[in-house]
Write an enzyme that holds these catalytic residues in place. Structure first.
Site, PDB file in Angstrom:
ATOM      1  N   LYS A 108      61.260  32.839 -26.109  1.00  0.00           N
ATOM      2  CA  LYS A 108      61.236  31.405 -26.915  1.00  0.00           C
ATOM      3  C   LYS A 108      62.088  31.270 -28.508  1.00  0.00           C
ATOM      4  O   LYS A 108      61.636  32.130 -28.952  1.00  0.00           O
ATOM      5  CB  LYS A 108      59.991  31.256 -27.558  1.00  0.00           C
ATOM      6  CG  LYS A 108      58.844  30.302 -25.939  1.00  0.00           C
ATOM      7  CD  LYS A 108      59.658  29.043 -25.958  1.00  0.00           C
ATOM      8  CE  LYS A 108      59.284  28.515 -23.968  1.00  0.00           C
ATOM      9  NZ  LYS A 108      59.183  27.228 -23.809  1.00  0.00           N
ATOM     10  N   GLU A 165      68.269  28.084 -22.369  1.00  0.00           N
ATOM     11  CA  GLU A 165      67.978  27.128 -21.766  1.00  0.00           C
ATOM     12  C   GLU A 165      67.301  26.170 -22.990  1.00  0.00           C
ATOM     13  O   GLU A 165      67.608  26.380 -24.372  1.00  0.00           O
ATOM     14  CB  GLU A 165      66.616  27.422 -21.268  1.00  0.00           C
ATOM     15  CG  GLU A 165      65.475  26.336 -20.615  1.00  0.00           C
ATOM     16  CD  GLU A 165      64.399  26.839 -19.881  1.00  0.00           C
ATOM     17  OE1 GLU A 165      63.034  26.140 -19.865  1.00  0.00           O
ATOM     18  OE2 GLU A 165      64.530  27.758 -19.262  1.00  0.00           O
ATOM     19  N   ASP A 193      66.298  21.683 -18.902  1.00  0.00           N
ATOM     20  CA  ASP A 193      65.456  21.409 -18.770  1.00  0.00           C
ATOM     21  C   ASP A 193      65.206  20.296 -19.407  1.00  0.00           C
ATOM     22  O   ASP A 193      65.187  19.713 -17.914  1.00  0.00           O
ATOM     23  CB  ASP A 193      65.244  22.711 -20.006  1.00  0.00           C
ATOM     24  CG  ASP A 193      63.177  22.610 -19.118  1.00  0.00           C
ATOM     25  OD1 ASP A 193      62.317  22.137 -18.533  1.00  0.00           O
ATOM     26  OD2 ASP A 193      62.352  23.582 -19.917  1.00  0.00           O
ATOM     27  N   LYS A 217      60.742  21.705 -12.506  1.00  0.00           N
ATOM     28  CA  LYS A 217      59.327  21.955 -12.957  1.00  0.00           C
ATOM     29  C   LYS A 217      58.454  20.735 -11.697  1.00  0.00           C
ATOM     30  O   LYS A 217      59.444  19.714 -12.025  1.00  0.00           O
ATOM     31  CB  LYS A 217      59.137  22.167 -14.406  1.00  0.00           C
ATOM     32  CG  LYS A 217      59.609  22.874 -14.942  1.00  0.00           C
ATOM     33  CD  LYS A 217      59.223  22.717 -16.430  1.00  0.00           C
ATOM     34  CE  LYS A 217      59.332  24.208 -17.583  1.00  0.00           C
ATOM     35  NZ  LYS A 217      59.334  24.199 -18.931  1.00  0.00           N
TER      36      LYS A 217
END
Length: 327
Positions: A108, A165, A193, A217
Site C-alpha cells: 500500500k 494498481e 481497480d 473482485k
C-alpha cells in the site's frame, strides 16, 4: 433455484465485527454480514462508507454464493500475494511472515498523512526482505494525480515493480499517466481497480487504453459470474483480489480466480491473514503461497464470539434492506 426474498435474507443474516492485526484502509475492525442459503454461505461486506447503489452489487454476490453456488473451475489451487499495509519499514518482516511461501507482495502506498519518502522506504524494505526475485506491486487506491504518480513511480521503479494498481482516481488520468510514464522511460505497467469495480461502464478502461491489466473482485462486481463476464468483454489480463473478507467471502474470490481461463498473476486473496479472527476454524490461509479452492462454512460458535453489538446489527439489517431494493 429460486431467488430468496428479503425476509429470507433477514432470517439468516449474522453480523460480525473482527479486529485487524494492523490498521487497513483506516479501520481497526472489519464488520460484515453473513447469509446462509441452500448453496452455502455468502458474505455481504461493503465498506461502511459505500452507499446503497454500490452495496447492492455486494449483496448480489452474497446471494449468488448462498443461493446459486459458484460456477465450474479450471484449477484446484490459486497463487496469492502477500499484502503489506502502510506500515513502517521495521514492521515489514512481521507482516510478510503471515504469508508463508508467497513470492509476490502488494504494498500500500499514497496513504493519507504519509509522504512519497514513506512509500519508497516501505517498498525498499519489502524488496530487502523478499529478495531480488520476488514480484512487488504497489496499490495507491487512486491517491495520486498524474504528475505525482509519475514522479513517485519513477522513484519506485528501481526496486522492480510488477505494476502499479490504480495510481490515479480517474480513467482519463490512468490513460495520461501511461503516456507520461512512456515518455519518461519508466517501465511500470498500470492496473485498473476502482476504475473497473466502481465504474458505471468498466469498459472505458479498455476503450481509452487506460491500463495494461485489470484487477477484479467478486463482491464489488456483483458476483463471480458477473466478474467473469467483465474479464471476457474487457480482454485485458486480470488479477483477482479481495476486499478484506472473512474466509466465507474469500471463498468467492478464490472461486473467481479458479474459474478464469487464464491466470498469469498471483492473486490478492491472502488477506484473511490480516484479521485477528475468523468465522471458521478452517481459515482460507495460504500454504506454500497458494490457496486451495474449496467451500467455507461459518462456525456457529465463532459467529457468536465475533457477533457485532445490537445497534450495529440493526444498522446492517437496515443497510441490507436498502441494498435489496436496488440489487
Amino acid at each position: 433455484m429460486s431467488e430468496p426474498s428479503l425476509a429470507d435474507l433477514l432470517d439468516t443474516v449474522r453480523v460480525v465485527s473482527i479486529p485487524l492485526r494492523v490498521r487497513f484502509r483506516g479501520v481497526a475492525e472489519r464488520e460484515v454480514a453473513l447469509l446462509e442459503g441452500p448453496a452455502g454461505w455468502g458474505e455481504f461486506g461493503p465498506f461502511l462508507e459505500y452507499g446503497p447503489a454500490e452495496a447492492a452489487r455486494w449483496l448480489s454476490s452474497a446471494v449468488e454464493a448462498a443461493w446459486l453456488g459458484r460456477p465450474p473451475t479450471v484449477r484446484t489451487r490459486v497463487p496469492v500475494n502477500a499484502t503489506v499495509p502502510a506500515v513502517t519499514p521495521d514492521a515489514v518482516p512481521g507482516v510478510l511472515a503471515r504469508f508463508p511461501g508467497c513470492t509476490t507482495a502488494k504494498v500500500k502506498v499514497a496513504e493519507r498523512g504519509q509522504s512519497p519518502d514513506d512509500d519508497v522506504c516501505r517498498v525498499a524494505a519489502v524488496r530487502a526482505a523478499m529478495g531480488p526475485h520476488a514480484r512487488i506491486r504497489v496499490d495507491a487506491n487512486g491517491g495520486w494525480d498524474v504528475d505525482t504518480a509519475a514522479e513517485v513511480l519513477g522513484r519506485l521503479a528501481p526496486h522492480g515493480l510488477e505494476y502499479a494498481e490504480q495510481p490515479c482516481a480517474e480513467v482519463e488520468e490512468l490513460r495520461d499517466l501511461r503516456i507520461s510514464l512512456a515518455r519518461r522511460g519508466i517501465d511500470v505497467p498500470v492496473a485498473a481497480d476502482e476504475s473497473i469495480r466502481k465504474a458505471e461502464d468498466p469498459m472505458r478502461v479498455r476503450d481509452l487504453d487506460a491500463a495494461d491489466l485489470i484487477v477484479i473482485k467478486a463482491a464489488p462486481l456483483g458476483g463471480v459470474r458477473r466478474a467473469l463476464d467483465i474479464v471476457a468483454e474487457c480482454g485485458l489480463p486480470a488479477v483477482v483480489s479481495s476486499a478484506l473478507d472473512t474466509s466465507v467471502g474469500m471463498a468467492s474470490g478464490v472461486a473467481l480466480a479458479a474459474a478464469l481461463p487464464q491466470l498469469d498473476h498471483a492473486c490478492g486473496l491472502g488477506t484473511v491473514a490480516l484479521l485477528d479472527g475468523d468465522v471458521t476454524a478452517d481459515s482460507l490461509l495460504p500454504v506454500d503461497g497458494q490457496l486451495a479452492v474449496r467451500c467455507v462454512s461459518a462456525d456457529a460458535a465463532l459467529l457468536d464470539r465475533w457477533s457485532a453489538p445490537p445497534d450495529r446489527v440493526r444498522w446492517w439489517r437496515d443497510r441490507l434492506s436498502a441494498a435489496w431494493e436496488l440489487a
